[in-house]
Design a protein around this motif. Structure first.
Motif, mmCIF file in Angstrom:
data_model
loop_
_atom_site.group_PDB
_atom_site.id
_atom_site.type_symbol
_atom_site.label_atom_id
_atom_site.label_comp_id
_atom_site.label_asym_id
_atom_site.label_seq_id
_atom_site.Cartn_x
_atom_site.Cartn_y
_atom_site.Cartn_z
ATOM 1 N N LYS A 67 99.746 -22.398 11.784
ATOM 2 C CA LYS A 67 98.612 -21.493 11.915
ATOM 3 C C LYS A 67 98.977 -20.385 12.887
ATOM 4 C CE LYS A 67 95.235 -25.250 11.275
ATOM 5 N NZ LYS A 67 94.030 -25.926 11.836
ATOM 6 N N PHE A 68 98.443 -19.190 12.631
ATOM 7 C CA PHE A 68 98.592 -18.072 13.567
ATOM 8 C C PHE A 68 97.407 -17.127 13.368
ATOM 9 C CE2 PHE A 68 100.599 -16.674 9.673
ATOM 10 C CZ PHE A 68 100.265 -15.333 9.568
ATOM 11 N N ASP A 69 96.893 -16.615 14.501
ATOM 12 C CA ASP A 69 95.713 -15.745 14.502
ATOM 13 C C ASP A 69 94.593 -16.436 13.711
ATOM 14 O OD1 ASP A 69 97.179 -13.982 15.990
ATOM 15 O OD2 ASP A 69 97.793 -12.755 14.275
ATOM 16 N N ASP A 70 94.051 -15.759 12.715
ATOM 17 C CA ASP A 70 93.021 -16.377 11.869
ATOM 18 C C ASP A 70 93.561 -16.681 10.477
ATOM 19 O OD1 ASP A 70 93.329 -13.756 11.194
ATOM 20 O OD2 ASP A 70 91.203 -13.381 10.775
ATOM 21 N N TYR A 71 94.869 -16.954 10.392
ATOM 22 C CA TYR A 71 95.502 -17.295 9.125
ATOM 23 C C TYR A 71 96.080 -18.707 9.200
ATOM 24 C CZ TYR A 71 95.189 -12.463 7.491
ATOM 25 O OH TYR A 71 94.736 -11.241 7.079
ATOM 26 N N ARG A 81 93.387 -16.867 4.738
ATOM 27 C CA ARG A 81 92.376 -16.826 5.780
ATOM 28 C C ARG A 81 91.905 -18.234 6.114
ATOM 29 N NH1 ARG A 81 89.356 -12.283 6.516
ATOM 30 N NH2 ARG A 81 88.442 -13.548 8.161
ATOM 31 N N GLU A 82 91.579 -18.460 7.381
ATOM 32 C CA GLU A 82 91.197 -19.800 7.808
ATOM 33 C C GLU A 82 89.848 -20.234 7.267
ATOM 34 O OE1 GLU A 82 89.223 -18.449 12.092
ATOM 35 O OE2 GLU A 82 90.901 -19.868 12.038
#
Length: 371
Positions: A255-259, A273-274
């Motif tokens: 996972k990274f940022d909102d991805y 996208r999460e």
């Protein structure tokens, strides 16, 4: 039916023949005067690259003040489509058109098995064979899968009960009949799903990842790393259309940022996208790729037409080239559809008055104001 030639008769422009796309369109703009006709052809000239300015200059000098005649001398052409293989739209991978069957969907969702029309590899319009490897097969009715697992955005998750696990002849995986409240729907069954199981659906992303069971549906951001998932949304809020085949699954790698990065069964990686929903577990019918066909008749029952054995594709007995995997592909939100085109009117305004069609032949008389 298209009209290729139309005859216009005016005061200073009599008996000239103009090529047009459709005489119906021209007869709608002609009563507006020469300026409107000039504007129509100017737009057509701009699409062609602006190489026919003489035609627009000719119409600017034209004054249609007497009559615009619906000429009886109209050349009609019946253009019949030539049935050739290169004129048929061939099936494309991932475009949803495989020329195997047409499903007759109703307006509202239903669990009733739907009627289908088997195409046997033929184009439904021309009737020509497009996909040679398709044909025959046992006629199965289609079970409409509800691809969108929608749950509450806050509070406890929605609990659903598995009523039955069924076989669907139109797909490789098994399906499950699920009930929640007064709603019944079909979903893809997981590997160990059985009647009587309780599954959960929620759109909440908590601070700590949830410990989901097989068949539960949560956003990708709510699941821990190394979780096996299927039926993944590509864009938030849209139907799940990734990882549907029997025995397949994807894996959440990082996972990274909102991805959230999901590794597909083909080992490709996509950053989604999460908030995209996904179902936990592996798709049912795991041994589908290990089933032995046995006889040619069984192959026909599965809907495959026999082919010649003279030509064979590369079998790989001499080895394959080892290529690196493609780079990570980041999928943002769904693109917004384009709006209506903006029209810029650049012609000078012309005030015209249209008289009533009192003549029996349908002539229209246009008179300028002040004349």
């Amino acid at each position: 039916m298209k009209y290729n030639l139309a005859i216009f008769k005016g005061k200073s422009f009599r008996g000239s023949i103009i090529l047009a796309r459709s005489v119906d369109l021209l007869l709608q703009v002609c009563p507006l005067g020469g300026a409107a006709v000039c504007g129509y052809f100017e737009s057509e000239v701009k699409q062609l690259g602006g190489k026919m300015s003489s035609l627009s200059l000719l119409f600017r000098g034209l004054q249609i003040s007497r009559t615009v005649v619906r000429s009886p001398v109209i050349v009609q052409s019946r253009t019949k489509a030539h049935k050739c293989l290169w004129n048929i739209e061939l099936p494309q991978i991932g475009r949803g058109k495989a020329f195997r069957r047409i499903v007759h969907f109703p307006e509202e969702y239903t669990i009733k098995p739907l009627e289908v029309t088997n195409l046997a590899g033929r184009d439904p319009v021309t009737g020509r064979v497009v996909a040679k490897g398709i044909g025959g097969g046992i006629k199965h009715k289609y079970h409409w899968i509800k691809w969108q697992r929608d749950g509450p955005t806050e509070g406890p998750p929605q609990v659903e009960k598995v009523l039955d696990v069924l076989f669907d002849g139109c797909r490789t995986a098994k399906i499950a009949l699920v009930g929640v409240g007064d709603e019944l729907k079909y979903i893809l069954a997981t590997e160990n799903m059985k009647p009587g199981d309780l599954i959960k659906t929620s759109r909440v992303i908590p601070r700590i990842p949830v410990r989901a069971n097989e068949g539960d549906a949560y956003p990708l951001g709510a699941l821990p790393i190394h979780t096996q998932v299927h039926c993944v949304e590509k864009f938030p809020g849209e139907p799940c259309h990734m990882i549907h085949a029997a025995g397949t699954f994807g894996t959440i790698t990082r996972k990274f940022d909102d991805y959230v990065v999901v590794q597909m069964p083909s080992k490709k990686e996509f950053a989604l996208r999460e908030i995209c929903m996904a179902t936990v577990g592996r798709v049912s019918n795991v041994n589908h790729n290990k089933e032995h066909v046995g006889t040619p008749q069984r192959k026909r029952e599965l809907g495959y037409r026999p082919r010649s054995g003279l030509w064979q594709r590369k079998t790989g007995r001499h080895g394959r080239k080892i290529r690196p995997l493609p780079p990570l592909k980041i999928i943002p939100d769904a693109p917004t559809p384009p709006g209506p085109p903006v029209m810029h009117l650049t012609l000078p305004s012309v005030n015209l008055k249209r008289e009533k069609r009192t003549r029996p032949n349908g002539h229209v008389k246009l008179v300028e104001w002040g004349s």
